[in-house]
Design an enzyme around this catalytic site. Structure first.
Site, PDB file in Angstrom:
ATOM      1  N   HIS A  47     -35.881  12.196  14.019  1.00 10.70           N
ATOM      2  CA  HIS A  47     -36.185  11.208  15.117  1.00 10.70           C
ATOM      3  C   HIS A  47     -37.787  11.252  15.664  1.00 10.70           C
ATOM      4  CE1 HIS A  47     -31.919  10.547  16.715  1.00 10.70           C
ATOM      5  NE2 HIS A  47     -32.055  10.103  15.684  1.00 10.70           N
ATOM      6  N   GLU A  89     -39.268  11.947  18.382  1.00  9.34           N
ATOM      7  CA  GLU A  89     -39.675  12.969  19.481  1.00  9.34           C
ATOM      8  C   GLU A  89     -39.671  14.286  18.475  1.00  9.34           C
ATOM      9  OE1 GLU A  89     -36.450  10.616  21.689  1.00  9.34           O
ATOM     10  OE2 GLU A  89     -36.902  10.743  19.383  1.00  9.34           O
ATOM     11  N   CYS A 123     -32.148  11.329  22.646  1.00 12.76           N
ATOM     12  CA  CYS A 123     -30.795  12.067  22.429  1.00 12.76           C
ATOM     13  C   CYS A 123     -30.828  13.362  22.582  1.00 12.76           C
ATOM     14  CB  CYS A 123     -30.260  11.710  20.976  1.00 12.76           C
ATOM     15  SG  CYS A 123     -31.034  12.740  19.866  1.00 12.76           S
TER      16      CYS A 123
END
Length: 202
Positions: free
Chosen positions: A100, A102, A126
């Site tokens: 992801h 992040e 998430c």
């Protein structure tokens, strides 16, 4: 100049500075819009056909210290890995493999650490990314979309963020679009339809 009259010294008044006829732009990007725009621009590097997500990490001096977007791990041929969102076998979907935005932003940091920093991200993180955010010492999360709000992963994420004392808030853009016009540099003063991309005369 200085006028002297016996024991009295009088300084003449300075000539007032004439105001400049050229004033600064008023429609420039403010910091939050700038950082979220950087996150969205970085998302354009993603090869994911369904979701392009970007993240931008900023320190307390408004300096960008990390940028990332969602994609497959370094060294893993993304032509040999699946990009599907659904399949009979989960191993034939992207989820077991993709990194992801992040995670990549944290791993791509250009400073010693990201403690005390703010993360701007397109999607609410998430639970797995939230673990990384907490462990990295990030203190604030600014997100734009929360479209998966009711999923267990996002519920767990909010619980972790609350327990860790990390603030998170939804970004409210002042306008829906920011256009990057590469031709604007050749046309001083020209503005795009969004009001950005123009360059003032030197």
């Amino acid at each position: 100049r200085v006028k002297t009259n016996k024991n009295l010294t009088i300084k003449s008044k300075p000539t007032p500075v004439q105001p400049s006829l050229t004033k600064k732009r008023q429609d420039y990007l403010e910091w939050p819009e700038y950082f979220m725009a950087v996150a969205f621009l970085s998302a354009q590097r993603s090869k994911d056909p369904s979701s392009q997500v970007g993240a931008c990490i900023v320190n307390q001096e408004n300096k960008i210290v990390g940028i990332g977007y969602n994609g497959m791990p370094n060294g893993c041929d993304d032509d040999l890995l699946p990009w599907s969102r659904s399949a009979d076998n989960k191993l034939d979907t992207k989820y077991p493999y993709v990194c992801h935005a992040e995670l990549n932003a944290i791993m791509n940091k250009n400073s010693a650490d990201v403690k005390g920093c703010t993360m701007y991200v397109a999607l609410f993180p998430c639970n797995e990314c939230t673990k990384l955010i907490i462990q990295a010492g990030i203190k604030d999360v600014i997100y734009l979309s929360d479209k998966y709000h009711d999923t267990p992963e996002m519920t767990a994420s909010r619980r972790l963020l609350n327990l860790a004392g990390i603030t998170y808030k939804q970004f409210q853009p002042k306008q829906g679009r920011i256009v990057i016009d590469f031709n604007s540099i050749n046309h001083p003063g020209l503005k795009t339809s969004s009001g950005f991309g123009g360059v003032q005369s030197p």
